[in-house]
Design a protein around this motif. Structure first.
Motif, PDB file in Angstrom:
ATOM      1  N   GLU A 154       0.824  -1.204   0.000  1.00 52.54           N
ATOM      2  CA  GLU A 154       0.000   0.000   0.000  1.00 52.54           C
ATOM      3  C   GLU A 154       0.859   1.255   0.000  1.00 52.54           C
ATOM      4  O   GLU A 154       0.562   2.221  -0.707  1.00 52.54           O
ATOM      5  CB  GLU A 154      -0.920  -0.008   1.227  1.00 52.54           C
ATOM      6  CG  GLU A 154      -1.929   1.111   1.228  1.00 52.54           C
ATOM      7  CD  GLU A 154      -2.897   1.023   2.383  1.00 52.54           C
ATOM      8  OE1 GLU A 154      -3.560   2.034   2.659  1.00 52.54           O
ATOM      9  OE2 GLU A 154      -2.991  -0.043   3.010  1.00 52.54           O
ATOM     10  N   ALA A 210       2.204   1.724  -3.508  1.00 49.62           N
ATOM     11  CA  ALA A 210       1.154   2.232  -4.391  1.00 49.62           C
ATOM     12  C   ALA A 210       0.896   3.708  -4.134  1.00 49.62           C
ATOM     13  O   ALA A 210       0.719   4.496  -5.075  1.00 49.62           O
ATOM     14  CB  ALA A 210      -0.121   1.426  -4.193  1.00 49.62           C
ATOM     15  N   ASN A 211       0.898   4.116  -2.884  1.00 49.68           N
ATOM     16  CA  ASN A 211       0.691   5.527  -2.545  1.00 49.68           C
ATOM     17  C   ASN A 211       1.831   6.392  -3.065  1.00 49.68           C
ATOM     18  O   ASN A 211       1.604   7.484  -3.588  1.00 49.68           O
ATOM     19  CB  ASN A 211       0.540   5.707  -1.037  1.00 49.68           C
ATOM     20  CG  ASN A 211      -0.806   5.263  -0.529  1.00 49.68           C
ATOM     21  OD1 ASN A 211      -1.741   5.119  -1.297  1.00 49.68           O
ATOM     22  ND2 ASN A 211      -0.907   5.025   0.766  1.00 49.68           N
ATOM     23  N   GLU A 212       3.065   5.914  -2.920  1.00 49.00           N
ATOM     24  CA  GLU A 212       4.215   6.671  -3.424  1.00 49.00           C
ATOM     25  C   GLU A 212       4.156   6.806  -4.937  1.00 49.00           C
ATOM     26  O   GLU A 212       4.463   7.869  -5.486  1.00 49.00           O
ATOM     27  CB  GLU A 212       5.516   6.002  -2.981  1.00 49.00           C
ATOM     28  CG  GLU A 212       5.794   6.143  -1.496  1.00 49.00           C
ATOM     29  CD  GLU A 212       6.990   5.332  -1.036  1.00 49.00           C
ATOM     30  OE1 GLU A 212       7.630   4.660  -1.871  1.00 49.00           O
ATOM     31  OE2 GLU A 212       7.285   5.382   0.171  1.00 49.00           O
ATOM     32  N   ALA A 213       3.754   5.758  -5.634  1.00 43.59           N
ATOM     33  CA  ALA A 213       3.624   5.821  -7.091  1.00 43.59           C
ATOM     34  C   ALA A 213       2.527   6.803  -7.486  1.00 43.59           C
ATOM     35  O   ALA A 213       2.680   7.569  -8.450  1.00 43.59           O
ATOM     36  CB  ALA A 213       3.324   4.435  -7.652  1.00 43.59           C
ATOM     37  N   ARG A 214       1.429   6.822  -6.763  1.00 44.31           N
ATOM     38  CA  ARG A 214       0.340   7.737  -7.031  1.00 44.31           C
ATOM     39  C   ARG A 214       0.780   9.179  -6.797  1.00 44.31           C
ATOM     40  O   ARG A 214       0.455  10.073  -7.590  1.00 44.31           O
ATOM     41  CB  ARG A 214      -0.851   7.385  -6.135  1.00 44.31           C
ATOM     42  CG  ARG A 214      -2.143   8.031  -6.561  1.00 44.31           C
ATOM     43  CD  ARG A 214      -3.338   7.587  -5.719  1.00 44.31           C
ATOM     44  NE  ARG A 214      -3.505   6.148  -5.676  1.00 44.31           N
ATOM     45  CZ  ARG A 214      -3.459   5.410  -4.566  1.00 44.31           C
ATOM     46  NH1 ARG A 214      -3.254   5.987  -3.402  1.00 44.31           N
ATOM     47  NH2 ARG A 214      -3.635   4.117  -4.619  1.00 44.31           N
ATOM     48  N   ALA A 239       3.105  10.330  -9.574  1.00 47.37           N
ATOM     49  CA  ALA A 239       2.393  10.602 -10.827  1.00 47.37           C
ATOM     50  C   ALA A 239       1.706  11.962 -10.788  1.00 47.37           C
ATOM     51  O   ALA A 239       1.586  12.630 -11.809  1.00 47.37           O
ATOM     52  CB  ALA A 239       1.367   9.509 -11.079  1.00 47.37           C
ATOM     53  N   LYS A 240       1.297  12.415  -9.612  1.00 48.83           N
ATOM     54  CA  LYS A 240       0.614  13.693  -9.485  1.00 48.83           C
ATOM     55  C   LYS A 240       1.561  14.837  -9.126  1.00 48.83           C
ATOM     56  O   LYS A 240       1.109  15.959  -8.951  1.00 48.83           O
ATOM     57  CB  LYS A 240      -0.472  13.595  -8.417  1.00 48.83           C
ATOM     58  CG  LYS A 240      -1.655  12.765  -8.820  1.00 48.83           C
ATOM     59  CD  LYS A 240      -2.725  12.834  -7.761  1.00 48.83           C
ATOM     60  CE  LYS A 240      -3.964  12.075  -8.200  1.00 48.83           C
ATOM     61  NZ  LYS A 240      -5.028  12.180  -7.217  1.00 48.83           N
TER      62      LYS A 240
END
Length: 166
Positions: free
Chosen positions: A136, A139-143, A146-147
């Motif tokens: 998790e 996934a949060n770091e990738a999100r 990306a932003k």
């Protein structure tokens, strides 16, 4: 009257909960019983079994026949072993103290095995939880990446490209 030691189902649909009972073999599965010996909850891991071993041994000595599942439960809790040792005492092969010592030694080893399994399951659950937390976080770091807003080096590239068009 032939007596069976069997399970009597309780609980709701999909969540069975059983009573271990001594019942007349002609009675319905969930019907009349002679005596409640304990409870069995297969919904927990490991399954929860509470059994009055002495009462179960009394019924076994009186000739009650356990069903296959009830036999497994009685064996797991040591009622069959205690019945076997009581037979040895009646025949004179053992004294009451020796039989009790053997049964207590067996109970101690069984409790150790159960505790080991419980610890192993708890450890596996914690590892799975930690692994899910790491996934998790990734996934949060990738999100977040990306932003992320455009940095200065990317602005310079954009400006140089805009200058060359003029």
């Amino acid at each position: 009257m032939p007596v069976k030691i069997r399970l009597q189902r309780h609980g709701k649909k999909g969540k069975p909960f059983y009573w271990v009972v001594a019942a007349d073999s002609r009675a319905k599965r969930d019907g009349r019983f002679l005596e409640k010996l304990g409870v069995y909850n297969p919904n927990t891991n490991p399954a929860t079994i509470e059994l009055d071993v002495d009462v179960a041994v009394k019924w076994l000595q009186n000739g009650a026949q356990p069903t296959d599942t009830a036999r497994a439960i009685l064996s797991y809790k040591g009622a069959l072993l205690k019945n076997h040792l009581a037979g040895g005492v009646r025949k004179g092969a053992l004294t009451e103290e020796q039989a009790e010592a053997k049964f207590n030694a067996w109970l101690d080893s069984k409790d150790g095995k159960i505790a080991g399994k419980t610890e192993g399951l708890a450890k596996a659950q914690e590892e799975a939880k930690a692994k899910a937390l790491e996934a998790e976080k990734a996934a949060n770091e990738a999100r977040i990446a990306a932003k992320a807003p455009v940095t200065d080096s990317e602005d310079a590239v954009v400006e140089n490209g805009a200058d060359s068009e003029e």
